[in-house]
Structures are given as structure tokens and as C-alpha cells.
Design a protein around this motif. Sequence first.
Motif, PDB file in Angstrom:
ATOM      1  N   GLU A 133       0.827  -1.213   0.000  1.00 33.54           N
ATOM      2  CA  GLU A 133       0.000   0.000   0.000  1.00 33.54           C
ATOM      3  C   GLU A 133       0.858   1.260   0.000  1.00 33.54           C
ATOM      4  OE1 GLU A 133      -2.453   0.491   3.471  1.00 33.54           O
ATOM      5  OE2 GLU A 133      -0.980  -0.492   4.770  1.00 33.54           O
ATOM      6  N   ASP A 134       2.053   1.182   0.551  1.00 33.99           N
ATOM      7  CA  ASP A 134       2.934   2.348   0.550  1.00 33.99           C
ATOM      8  C   ASP A 134       3.591   2.547  -0.810  1.00 33.99           C
ATOM      9  OD1 ASP A 134       2.315   2.932   3.186  1.00 33.99           O
ATOM     10  OD2 ASP A 134       3.975   1.754   3.980  1.00 33.99           O
ATOM     11  N   VAL A 135       3.934   1.461  -1.483  1.00 33.80           N
ATOM     12  CA  VAL A 135       4.469   1.570  -2.845  1.00 33.80           C
ATOM     13  C   VAL A 135       3.384   2.131  -3.767  1.00 33.80           C
ATOM     14  CG1 VAL A 135       5.371   0.281  -4.818  1.00 33.80           C
ATOM     15  CG2 VAL A 135       6.114  -0.306  -2.504  1.00 33.80           C
ATOM     16  N   ARG A 136       2.166   1.626  -3.596  1.00 38.04           N
ATOM     17  CA  ARG A 136       1.036   2.109  -4.400  1.00 38.04           C
ATOM     18  C   ARG A 136       0.782   3.591  -4.124  1.00 38.04           C
ATOM     19  NH1 ARG A 136      -2.351  -1.214  -2.503  1.00 38.04           N
ATOM     20  NH2 ARG A 136      -1.912  -2.885  -3.985  1.00 38.04           N
ATOM     21  N   GLY A 137       0.804   3.969  -2.842  1.00 40.41           N
ATOM     22  CA  GLY A 137       0.572   5.359  -2.474  1.00 40.41           C
ATOM     23  C   GLY A 137       1.637   6.287  -3.009  1.00 40.41           C
ATOM     24  N   TYR A 138       2.874   5.840  -2.988  1.00 37.04           N
ATOM     25  CA  TYR A 138       3.983   6.652  -3.503  1.00 37.04           C
ATOM     26  C   TYR A 138       3.774   6.966  -4.980  1.00 37.04           C
ATOM     27  CZ  TYR A 138       8.724   8.065  -4.749  1.00 37.04           C
ATOM     28  OH  TYR A 138       9.803   8.773  -5.227  1.00 37.04           O
ATOM     29  N   LEU A 139       3.378   5.952  -5.739  1.00 37.56           N
ATOM     30  CA  LEU A 139       3.160   6.155  -7.172  1.00 37.56           C
ATOM     31  C   LEU A 139       1.927   7.019  -7.434  1.00 37.56           C
ATOM     32  CD1 LEU A 139       3.994   2.556  -8.398  1.00 37.56           C
ATOM     33  CD2 LEU A 139       5.344   4.615  -8.766  1.00 37.56           C
TER      34      LEU A 139
END
Length: 200
Positions: A133-139
Motif C-alpha cells: 500500500e505504501d508503494v502504491r501510495g507513492y506512485l
Amino acid sequence: MGDAGDCLEQKLRELVCLNAPVITGLKPCGIISVSEREYFALSRLFSGGAISLLPLYSGRRVTFLFYREERLSEQLSDPELRAQLLELAPSYGEFGPALSALLRHFRERYLRYKRGEQGFPHELGLFLGYPAEDVRGYLLHAGAGAKLCGYWKVYGDVRAALRTFQAYDVSVQSFFLMAGHGVPLEQLLSLCPRRESSVA
């Protein structure tokens, strides 16, 4: 000659301490960029142990992944993370769950990025142990508006991230403390479980 050897030893000690979370198994993987001399010294240091090194790119410096095979395999077998991996790069769907195949494909994608043939392979965050979810949020937010910034930018569970950051900090501080008291590198590494590893 002695000064050069002492300098290399000091650099290796620093690298080992900073990457204590990987060595102790708290973190599945790290990415490091060092001189060629430092890379070969690290290869010798970790030969036959629980840590594997995978060179990604070699220019003026060698960039490589530094990982514990069992932890990284566990990380990449998580269903949510696997789905995120395929979302970021559908080409991973051509490979099974074998870690060696996933790493080879990541290395190919990283090389294409360094050659200017594609964008940055953001799945690196998943290899490094960042929550999906943090990788997704970063993008999604282009790196802006994070709830917390630490070892990575947090867009999801702040409490869980804080616990992880604290565990990483304790690990790093403990290694620096032991190294500062003169504990040799080999003895620091002997504190961790040993398992057959590979240096690619």
C-alpha cells in the motif's frame, strides 16, 4: 598500504552496521552502491553465509541487491504484494514464484532503466520490504503527501511502519555499538543465523 586496508575495513564495518536489518533478518533486502574494491571485499566477507549479493549494474560503482534468500522469498510470496508486482510490471507474470527468476527479471529491468530504455522499476520497493500500500501510495501521489517519512514514505499503516522503523534503528544502533567496542566483522556476522548463500 596499511592505511588503505584500514580505510577499507572501516568502510566495510560501516556498511555492515547500516545494513544490520537485512543481516539480522528484520528486512528482506537492501540496495547498495560501492566501489568495485568494496564490492569484492563484501563478496568475500559474506561468502558461504546467509546473505546473498546480486550485482545489478556496474559503472563507476557497483550497485547490487543485498538479501537473505528465505526472507526475500517470503516477502515476494505475499498475495497482495504479488498482485502489486504484476500491476507494476505485468511481465513478472511470465515467471513462476521462484526467487531466482524474479531476481533475474528485476536485474534486466534495472539494467534497462540505467540504459535509459525504461522508467525506474518501482517494484524495487516491494523487494526492499516496503508494504504494497505504501508503494502504491507513492506512485499515486508522486512521492508527495506521505503520512510519515522514514526508511520509506508511508501512505498506509503509520503505527506498523513506526514499529518497523524502530526495530531497524535498534538493529543498526546495536551493530554500531558492538563495532565501536571492537567486535570484529566476522564476529558480528556470527551473531546471525548462517545458511548457504550465493554471490552472483
